[in-house]
Design a protein around this motif. Structure first.
Motif, PDB file in Angstrom:
ATOM      1  N   ARG A 262       0.833  -1.209   0.000  1.00  0.00           N
ATOM      2  CA  ARG A 262       0.000   0.000   0.000  1.00  0.00           C
ATOM      3  C   ARG A 262       0.865   1.256   0.000  1.00  0.00           C
ATOM      4  NH1 ARG A 262      -1.121   3.438   3.497  1.00  0.00           N
ATOM      5  NH2 ARG A 262      -0.200   2.180   5.171  1.00  0.00           N
ATOM      6  N   GLN A 263       1.939   1.244   0.797  1.00  0.00           N
ATOM      7  CA  GLN A 263       2.841   2.396   0.833  1.00  0.00           C
ATOM      8  C   GLN A 263       3.473   2.633  -0.543  1.00  0.00           C
ATOM      9  OE1 GLN A 263       5.649   2.449   4.235  1.00  0.00           O
ATOM     10  NE2 GLN A 263       4.415   0.796   5.078  1.00  0.00           N
ATOM     11  N   LEU A 264       3.917   1.573  -1.177  1.00  0.00           N
ATOM     12  CA  LEU A 264       4.542   1.696  -2.495  1.00  0.00           C
ATOM     13  C   LEU A 264       3.546   2.216  -3.525  1.00  0.00           C
ATOM     14  CD1 LEU A 264       6.898   1.207  -4.480  1.00  0.00           C
ATOM     15  CD2 LEU A 264       6.075  -1.161  -4.701  1.00  0.00           C
ATOM     16  N   THR A 265       2.367   1.649  -3.534  1.00  0.00           N
ATOM     17  CA  THR A 265       1.346   2.039  -4.507  1.00  0.00           C
ATOM     18  C   THR A 265       0.964   3.508  -4.359  1.00  0.00           C
ATOM     19  OG1 THR A 265       0.488  -0.212  -4.672  1.00  0.00           O
ATOM     20  CG2 THR A 265      -1.024   1.565  -5.275  1.00  0.00           C
ATOM     21  N   GLU A 266       0.885   3.972  -3.128  1.00  0.00           N
ATOM     22  CA  GLU A 266       0.531   5.366  -2.887  1.00  0.00           C
ATOM     23  C   GLU A 266       1.677   6.322  -3.210  1.00  0.00           C
ATOM     24  OE1 GLU A 266      -0.718   5.397   1.173  1.00  0.00           O
ATOM     25  OE2 GLU A 266      -2.735   4.627   0.720  1.00  0.00           O
ATOM     26  N   ALA A 267       2.919   5.785  -3.268  1.00  0.00           N
ATOM     27  CA  ALA A 267       4.088   6.648  -3.441  1.00  0.00           C
ATOM     28  C   ALA A 267       4.489   6.855  -4.890  1.00  0.00           C
ATOM     29  CB  ALA A 267       5.277   6.075  -2.662  1.00  0.00           C
ATOM     30  N   ALA A 269       3.599   6.789  -9.282  1.00  0.00           N
ATOM     31  CA  ALA A 269       2.590   6.906 -10.339  1.00  0.00           C
ATOM     32  C   ALA A 269       2.871   5.887 -11.440  1.00  0.00           C
ATOM     33  CB  ALA A 269       2.579   8.325 -10.898  1.00  0.00           C
ATOM     34  N   VAL A 270       3.102   4.668 -11.020  1.00  0.00           N
ATOM     35  CA  VAL A 270       3.257   3.531 -11.924  1.00  0.00           C
ATOM     36  C   VAL A 270       2.391   2.413 -11.358  1.00  0.00           C
ATOM     37  CG1 VAL A 270       4.864   1.939 -13.038  1.00  0.00           C
ATOM     38  CG2 VAL A 270       5.661   4.203 -12.338  1.00  0.00           C
ATOM     39  N   PRO A 271       1.596   1.716 -12.160  1.00  0.00           N
ATOM     40  CA  PRO A 271       0.788   0.624 -11.612  1.00  0.00           C
ATOM     41  C   PRO A 271       1.649  -0.440 -10.940  1.00  0.00           C
ATOM     42  CG  PRO A 271       0.057   1.197 -13.821  1.00  0.00           C
ATOM     43  CD  PRO A 271       1.337   1.948 -13.591  1.00  0.00           C
ATOM     44  N   THR A 272       1.234  -0.874  -9.768  1.00  0.00           N
ATOM     45  CA  THR A 272       1.933  -1.923  -9.037  1.00  0.00           C
ATOM     46  C   THR A 272       1.207  -3.249  -9.232  1.00  0.00           C
ATOM     47  OG1 THR A 272       0.687  -1.243  -7.090  1.00  0.00           O
ATOM     48  CG2 THR A 272       2.948  -0.422  -7.304  1.00  0.00           C
ATOM     49  N   LEU A 287      -4.689  -7.771   0.086  1.00  0.00           N
ATOM     50  CA  LEU A 287      -4.133  -6.821  -0.872  1.00  0.00           C
ATOM     51  C   LEU A 287      -5.237  -6.038  -1.576  1.00  0.00           C
ATOM     52  CD1 LEU A 287      -1.363  -9.054  -2.480  1.00  0.00           C
ATOM     53  CD2 LEU A 287      -0.930  -6.881  -1.321  1.00  0.00           C
ATOM     54  N   LEU A 288      -6.278  -6.748  -1.992  1.00  0.00           N
ATOM     55  CA  LEU A 288      -7.351  -6.111  -2.747  1.00  0.00           C
ATOM     56  C   LEU A 288      -8.195  -5.202  -1.864  1.00  0.00           C
ATOM     57  CD1 LEU A 288      -8.453  -9.197  -4.877  1.00  0.00           C
ATOM     58  CD2 LEU A 288      -6.896  -7.361  -5.541  1.00  0.00           C
ATOM     59  N   ASP A 289      -8.504  -5.645  -0.663  1.00  0.00           N
ATOM     60  CA  ASP A 289      -9.324  -4.844   0.242  1.00  0.00           C
ATOM     61  C   ASP A 289      -8.615  -3.556   0.659  1.00  0.00           C
ATOM     62  OD1 ASP A 289     -11.248  -6.791   0.092  1.00  0.00           O
ATOM     63  OD2 ASP A 289     -10.817  -7.676   2.055  1.00  0.00           O
ATOM     64  N   ALA A 290      -7.280  -3.613   0.729  1.00  0.00           N
ATOM     65  CA  ALA A 290      -6.502  -2.447   1.143  1.00  0.00           C
ATOM     66  C   ALA A 290      -6.186  -1.516  -0.020  1.00  0.00           C
ATOM     67  CB  ALA A 290      -5.207  -2.895   1.817  1.00  0.00           C
ATOM     68  N   GLY A 291      -6.568  -1.896  -1.231  1.00  0.00           N
ATOM     69  CA  GLY A 291      -6.185  -1.099  -2.386  1.00  0.00           C
ATOM     70  C   GLY A 291      -4.675  -1.013  -2.520  1.00  0.00           C
ATOM     71  N   ALA A 292      -3.980  -2.097  -2.177  1.00  0.00           N
ATOM     72  CA  ALA A 292      -2.522  -2.074  -2.083  1.00  0.00           C
ATOM     73  C   ALA A 292      -1.822  -2.280  -3.416  1.00  0.00           C
ATOM     74  CB  ALA A 292      -2.054  -3.135  -1.080  1.00  0.00           C
ATOM     75  N   ILE A 293      -2.547  -2.710  -4.450  1.00  0.00           N
ATOM     76  CA  ILE A 293      -1.970  -2.909  -5.778  1.00  0.00           C
ATOM     77  C   ILE A 293      -2.949  -2.398  -6.823  1.00  0.00           C
ATOM     78  CG2 ILE A 293      -0.449  -4.861  -5.236  1.00  0.00           C
ATOM     79  CD1 ILE A 293      -2.679  -6.742  -6.145  1.00  0.00           C
ATOM     80  N   ARG A 294      -2.437  -2.144  -8.021  1.00  0.00           N
ATOM     81  CA  ARG A 294      -3.271  -1.678  -9.124  1.00  0.00           C
ATOM     82  C   ARG A 294      -3.637  -2.814 -10.076  1.00  0.00           C
ATOM     83  NH1 ARG A 294      -4.143   1.882  -6.185  1.00  0.00           N
ATOM     84  NH2 ARG A 294      -3.384   4.045  -6.291  1.00  0.00           N
ATOM     85  N   VAL A 295      -2.788  -3.835 -10.156  1.00  0.00           N
ATOM     86  CA  VAL A 295      -3.028  -4.987 -11.023  1.00  0.00           C
ATOM     87  C   VAL A 295      -2.791  -6.247 -10.201  1.00  0.00           C
ATOM     88  CG1 VAL A 295      -2.319  -6.232 -13.113  1.00  0.00           C
ATOM     89  CG2 VAL A 295      -2.272  -3.711 -13.077  1.00  0.00           C
ATOM     90  N   VAL A 296      -3.778  -7.152 -10.182  1.00  0.00           N
ATOM     91  CA  VAL A 296      -3.586  -8.430  -9.511  1.00  0.00           C
ATOM     92  C   VAL A 296      -3.107  -9.431 -10.550  1.00  0.00           C
ATOM     93  CG1 VAL A 296      -5.986  -9.258  -9.785  1.00  0.00           C
ATOM     94  CG2 VAL A 296      -4.591 -10.061  -7.870  1.00  0.00           C
ATOM     95  N   HIS A 297      -2.144 -10.279 -10.147  1.00  0.00           N
ATOM     96  CA  HIS A 297      -1.395 -11.067 -11.132  1.00  0.00           C
ATOM     97  C   HIS A 297      -1.271 -12.522 -10.687  1.00  0.00           C
ATOM     98  CE1 HIS A 297       2.451 -11.458 -13.745  1.00  0.00           C
ATOM     99  NE2 HIS A 297       1.426 -11.320 -14.556  1.00  0.00           N
ATOM    100  N   PRO A 298      -2.379 -13.250 -10.600  1.00  0.00           N
ATOM    101  CA  PRO A 298      -2.301 -14.651 -10.194  1.00  0.00           C
ATOM    102  C   PRO A 298      -1.678 -15.521 -11.278  1.00  0.00           C
ATOM    103  CG  PRO A 298      -4.494 -14.166 -10.981  1.00  0.00           C
ATOM    104  CD  PRO A 298      -3.760 -12.848 -10.961  1.00  0.00           C
ATOM    105  N   ASP A 299      -1.081 -16.605 -10.861  1.00  0.00           N
ATOM    106  CA  ASP A 299      -0.718 -17.687 -11.774  1.00  0.00           C
ATOM    107  C   ASP A 299      -1.761 -18.778 -11.562  1.00  0.00           C
ATOM    108  OD1 ASP A 299       0.399 -20.086 -12.929  1.00  0.00           O
ATOM    109  OD2 ASP A 299       2.333 -19.062 -12.957  1.00  0.00           O
TER     110      ASP A 299
END
Length: 424
Positions: A262-267, A269-272, A287-299
């Motif tokens: 979340r800290q990185l994403t807020e800091a 202006a590049v999608p995390t 991660l999703l509930d906290a809005g901690a990433i911009r793209v979720v990337h499951p395998d």
């Protein structure tokens, strides 16, 4: 007449689904497809065969331990069987057995009912699936740019490269690192003590700038493999890469550290982006509930297969987060991901890690060759995962020399058992 019998009268079936039962589970261990993978084959009492794939570089035993749990089950009872076996998966490669079995179950159920796998999870949103070409980086950014440009000329509209401390180790003044840290691959990022200096950040930004100048700004470009560095260095790098309009920066921090993401994403202006090692939707939710990433990337070969990852995509969409798919696999797991991508509205792109494997499309029959054309895979309407047969001759050529098993009998797994119930 039962409801099941009535419903089957109106479905084009390839078997008698109500009476279908699993009779055997076997594997073939391949390498170079693009990495080491175990292909799962599930046999049935009606002659139908379903294929799945254990995640790259995982153990085939993760799938074989499930044999005694699923023999005798009806593979069309997808959710029931998945709930029975999902306790035996875990994060990283340990999710590969459950996920690969789930792919094979979807292949079987689709064949039994005569429908493509995407129809089993709600139908499709798209007829073609966009792929992005992953490309390990070269030290020379001009050579790297030309290598990516070659993929672009093949028709790929999205590319990915590695940008991280692997480019800095031999450049004086770019890293501060404890002795032995270059060879340490088991210490998590916040604890390595490795720091990237201003000169190192500038070097990485210059590298990406050169690559961008070669491939242009009319193609999406993502970056991965930054190295085991702490969040402060990640933020400085992320900010330096903002001018290059990257599709995302991937896996800078272990996925477990939601607050740091979340800290990185807020800091920056590049999608995390992260998620390739997370098993089951419930474990993505922090991660999703906290809005901690911009793209979720499951395998999907770790996250639980087709249906479970579809559930994840739908949950991410509710949070306003797009889903890309991580993958390094043969056409078998790739086609499982194609059906998943077709059925998931917020899908972005599917990773392709075999752009330099010339025979890759020939591992299975019944699909276009090459399978990826102009950067896209056409979603098949044929039953199950949609391919014809495996290319047995090519499979035998690609057997893993460390364990060259080709669907050998697995009766030694028949007696595997325990008191599996998770409650008393």
């Amino acid at each position: 007449m039962s409801t099941s019998t009535i419903s089957e009268e109106y479905v084009s079936t390839g078997s008698r689904p109500s009476d279908l039962r699993i009779t055997d589970v076997r594997v073939a261990n391949l390498h170079g497809v693009p990495f080491r993978s175990s292909i799962i084959r599930i046999d049935t009492n009606q002659g139908l065969v379903g294929y799945g794939e254990v995640r790259d570089q995982a153990s085939a035993s993760y799938a074989l331990v499930l044999k005694s749990r699923i023999v005798g089950e009806n593979p069309c009872n997808l959710d029931k069987v998945f709930r029975k076996i999902k306790q035996f998966g875990h994060h990283g490669r340990q999710g590969g057995g459950v996920s690969g079995i789930e792919m094979a179950l979807m292949d079987l159920a689709g064949k039994a009912y005569g429908v493509p796998a995407y129809a089993l999870v709600g139908g499709k949103f798209r007829d073609t699936v966009r792929c992005y070409a992953d490309t390990p980086s070269l030290l020379d950014p001009h050579e790297m740019g030309e290598r990516l440009l070659e993929r672009k000329r093949r028709g790929f509209t999205m590319l990915k490269m590695d940008v991280g401390i692997s480019l800095l180790w031999d450049v004086p003044g770019t890293l501060i690192a404890p002795p032995g840290s270059r060879d340490d691959v088991s210490t998590m990022h916040p604890f390595t003590g490795i720091q990237v200096t201003p000169k190192g950040v500038e070097h990485l930004a210059s590298y990406v700038d050169t690559v961008r100048s070669i491939v242009g700004y009319d193609v999406a470009l993502a970056a991965d493999h930054f190295g085991h560095i702490a969040i402060d260095s990640c933020i400085r790098i992320g900010r330096a890469l903002e001018p290059f309009t990257l599709a995302w920066i991937e896996d800078l921090i272990p996925w477990q550290y939601t607050d740091q993401w979340r800290q990185l994403t807020e800091a920056v202006a590049v999608p995390t982006c992260t998620g390739e090692d997370i098993y089951l939707t419930e474990n993505f939710k922090p991660l999703l509930d906290a809005g901690a990433i911009r793209v979720v990337h499951p395998d999907p070969a770790t996250s639980g297969g087709i249906a479970e990852t579809k559930r994840l995509g739908d949950y991410a969409q509710e949070k306003g987060i797009a889903m890309a798919l991580h993958l390094a696999a043969s056409p078998i797991a790739t086609m499982a991901c194609v059906h998943l991508a077709a059925a998931t509205e917020n899908f972005l792109a599917l990773e392709h890690h075999a752009a330099d494997v010339p025979f890759w499309s020939e591992l299975v029959t019944g699909l276009p060759r090459p399978l990826i054309q102009d950067g896209f895979i056409t979603v098949p309407d044929t039953p199950g995962l949609g391919f014809g047969e495996i290319n047995e001759e090519l499979f035998r050529q690609q057997l893993d020399p460390r364990d060259p098993v080709f669907f050998a009998e697995t009766t030694h797994w028949d007696g595997e058992t325990s008191h599996d119930r998770l409650w008393s």
